[in-house]
Design a protein around this motif. Structure first.
Motif, PDB file in Angstrom:
ATOM      1  N   UNK A   9       0.762  -1.086  -0.011  1.00 55.77           N
ATOM      2  CA  UNK A   9       0.030   0.068   0.082  1.00 55.77           C
ATOM      3  C   UNK A   9       0.800   1.317  -0.072  1.00 55.77           C
ATOM      4  N   UNK A  10       1.921   1.218   0.813  1.00 55.03           N
ATOM      5  CA  UNK A  10       2.700   2.441   0.888  1.00 55.03           C
ATOM      6  C   UNK A  10       3.619   2.523  -0.447  1.00 55.03           C
ATOM      7  N   UNK A  11       4.120   1.615  -1.164  1.00 54.75           N
ATOM      8  CA  UNK A  11       4.605   1.784  -2.345  1.00 54.75           C
ATOM      9  C   UNK A  11       3.382   2.235  -3.429  1.00 54.75           C
ATOM     10  N   UNK A  50       9.648  -3.430  -5.568  1.00 49.42           N
ATOM     11  CA  UNK A  50      10.927  -4.254  -5.524  1.00 49.42           C
ATOM     12  C   UNK A  50      11.405  -3.780  -3.996  1.00 49.42           C
ATOM     13  N   UNK A  51      11.293  -2.685  -3.780  1.00 45.93           N
ATOM     14  CA  UNK A  51      12.039  -1.859  -2.428  1.00 45.93           C
ATOM     15  C   UNK A  51      11.196  -2.425  -1.331  1.00 45.93           C
ATOM     16  N   UNK A  52       9.883  -2.356  -1.559  1.00 43.43           N
ATOM     17  CA  UNK A  52       8.796  -2.830  -0.500  1.00 43.43           C
ATOM     18  C   UNK A  52       9.094  -4.154  -0.049  1.00 43.43           C
ATOM     19  N   UNK A  53       9.168  -4.847  -1.097  1.00 44.02           N
ATOM     20  CA  UNK A  53       9.438  -6.310  -0.755  1.00 44.02           C
ATOM     21  C   UNK A  53      10.789  -6.820  -0.426  1.00 44.02           C
ATOM     22  N   UNK A  54      11.926  -5.844  -0.292  1.00 44.75           N
ATOM     23  CA  UNK A  54      13.197  -6.096  -0.030  1.00 44.75           C
ATOM     24  C   UNK A  54      13.839  -7.109  -1.159  1.00 44.75           C
ATOM     25  N   UNK A  60       8.454 -11.960  -6.149  1.00 46.32           N
ATOM     26  CA  UNK A  60       8.705 -11.454  -7.344  1.00 46.32           C
ATOM     27  C   UNK A  60       7.635 -11.583  -8.447  1.00 46.32           C
ATOM     28  N   UNK A  61       6.772 -12.571  -8.217  1.00 50.46           N
ATOM     29  CA  UNK A  61       5.650 -13.196  -9.093  1.00 50.46           C
ATOM     30  C   UNK A  61       4.619 -11.923  -8.713  1.00 50.46           C
ATOM     31  N   UNK A  62       4.316 -11.723  -7.571  1.00 47.09           N
ATOM     32  CA  UNK A  62       3.357 -10.546  -6.890  1.00 47.09           C
ATOM     33  C   UNK A  62       3.600  -9.212  -7.360  1.00 47.09           C
ATOM     34  N   UNK A  63       4.828  -8.962  -7.416  1.00 46.74           N
ATOM     35  CA  UNK A  63       5.389  -7.898  -7.772  1.00 46.74           C
ATOM     36  C   UNK A  63       4.978  -7.472  -9.524  1.00 46.74           C
ATOM     37  N   UNK A  64       5.452  -8.555  -9.953  1.00 45.17           N
ATOM     38  CA  UNK A  64       5.271  -8.375 -11.565  1.00 45.17           C
ATOM     39  C   UNK A  64       3.830  -8.313 -11.720  1.00 45.17           C
ATOM     40  N   UNK A  65       2.948  -9.231 -11.230  1.00 42.16           N
ATOM     41  CA  UNK A  65       1.218  -8.995 -11.305  1.00 42.16           C
ATOM     42  C   UNK A  65       1.050  -7.595 -11.002  1.00 42.16           C
ATOM     43  N   UNK A  66       1.264  -7.260  -9.887  1.00 35.82           N
ATOM     44  CA  UNK A  66       1.100  -5.774  -9.604  1.00 35.82           C
ATOM     45  C   UNK A  66       1.219  -4.667 -10.604  1.00 35.82           C
ATOM     46  N   UNK A  67       2.883  -4.851 -10.965  1.00 32.92           N
ATOM     47  CA  UNK A  67       2.994  -3.862 -12.129  1.00 32.92           C
ATOM     48  C   UNK A  67       1.875  -3.893 -13.437  1.00 32.92           C
ATOM     49  N   UNK A  68       2.002  -4.988 -13.887  1.00 40.43           N
ATOM     50  CA  UNK A  68       1.114  -5.523 -14.991  1.00 40.43           C
ATOM     51  C   UNK A  68      -0.284  -5.006 -14.941  1.00 40.43           C
TER      52      UNK A  68
END
Length: 236
Positions: A9-11, A50-54, A60-68
């Motif tokens: 949420x912060x990101x 990526x920073x938020x998840x350190x 990584x899969x979740x980060x890519x999903x959110x970006x897409x």
């Protein structure tokens, strides 16, 4: 789970509000999906996630999903959004982003939503009170004040709009929560603030009926807010 949710949420907030210049927004509105700043914006979000998840490979899969998903949602808003529906698209856009974050958190930390709690006495009392203090009270006040509102000249009435309705709803909500948390002093501050803003209107107006209408409406609105809060406290 909570740490992951707050981090995502912060990101999102930082990427959407702090690190998105107005020039980027204007360029996106003008060029739609062809704007390079749309993809800069997604890149900023990807970096923040990526920073938020350190930089944890597990997420990584979740980060890519959110970006897409962010690209798809923003692209749809730019493509289908119109000037007259700008506010609607803004809130729909934020809600969809929030839902995507919730889905990602659920993927990593499956949890059960306690639906049954919505039917508890406390929840039902709160929901009933909120409906009562907002829209039900607004209609009741309109009926009670119809005698005075009919006497106000058309020239006076033409200077207002529906903003007054929402101001009344907000003031009753503030009063409701002030009483619920036992912060009665807040009602005094709210009344004083409203009196200061209304003082200029009452001073410049030569129509006694307008003054009476404003004062009676204010007292009734405050009274409904206190009454709804007291009823809620009785039920819980």
């Amino acid at each position: 789970m909570v740490v992951l949710f707050l981090s995502l949420i912060l990101a999102h907030f930082v990427g959407d509000f702090l690190l998105q210049p107005s020039s980027w927004v204007r360029d996106k509105q003008r060029k739609k999906v062809k704007s390079k700043y749309l993809y800069y914006h997604i890149g900023v979000h990807l970096g923040l996630l990526l920073i938020a998840t350190q930089f944890n490979k597990e997420y990584l899969l979740g980060v890519l999903f959110l970006a897409w998903s962010h690209l798809i949602i923003d692209g749809a808003k730019l493509h289908f959004g119109k000037k007259k529906t700008e506010k609607l698209w803004f809130f729909a856009d934020q809600l969809l982003h929030l839902m995507m974050i919730v889905l990602v958190v659920y993927y990593y930390f499956p949890y059960e939503i306690p639906i049954e709690n919505l039917y508890s006495q406390q929840s039902l009392a709160l929901l009933t009170s909120l409906v009562l203090v907002t829209y039900v009270s607004a209609i009741v006040l309109k009926v009670l004040l119809s005698k005075w509102s009919a006497q106000i000249t058309k020239s006076d009435a033409g200077k207002t709009n529906n903003a007054g309705k929402y101001i009344g709803i907000l003031e009753r909500l503030f009063i409701f929560f002030f009483v619920v948390i036992n912060f009665w002093e807040g009602i005094g501050f709210l009344l004083a603030a409203k009196s200061i803003f209304r003082f200029g209107d009452l001073k410049e107006s030569k129509d006694v009926r307008l003054t009476e209408y404003i004062l009676i409406g204010t007292l009734l609105s405050f009274g409904f807010g206190v009454l709804c809060a007291m009823l809620y406290r009785c039920f819980i």
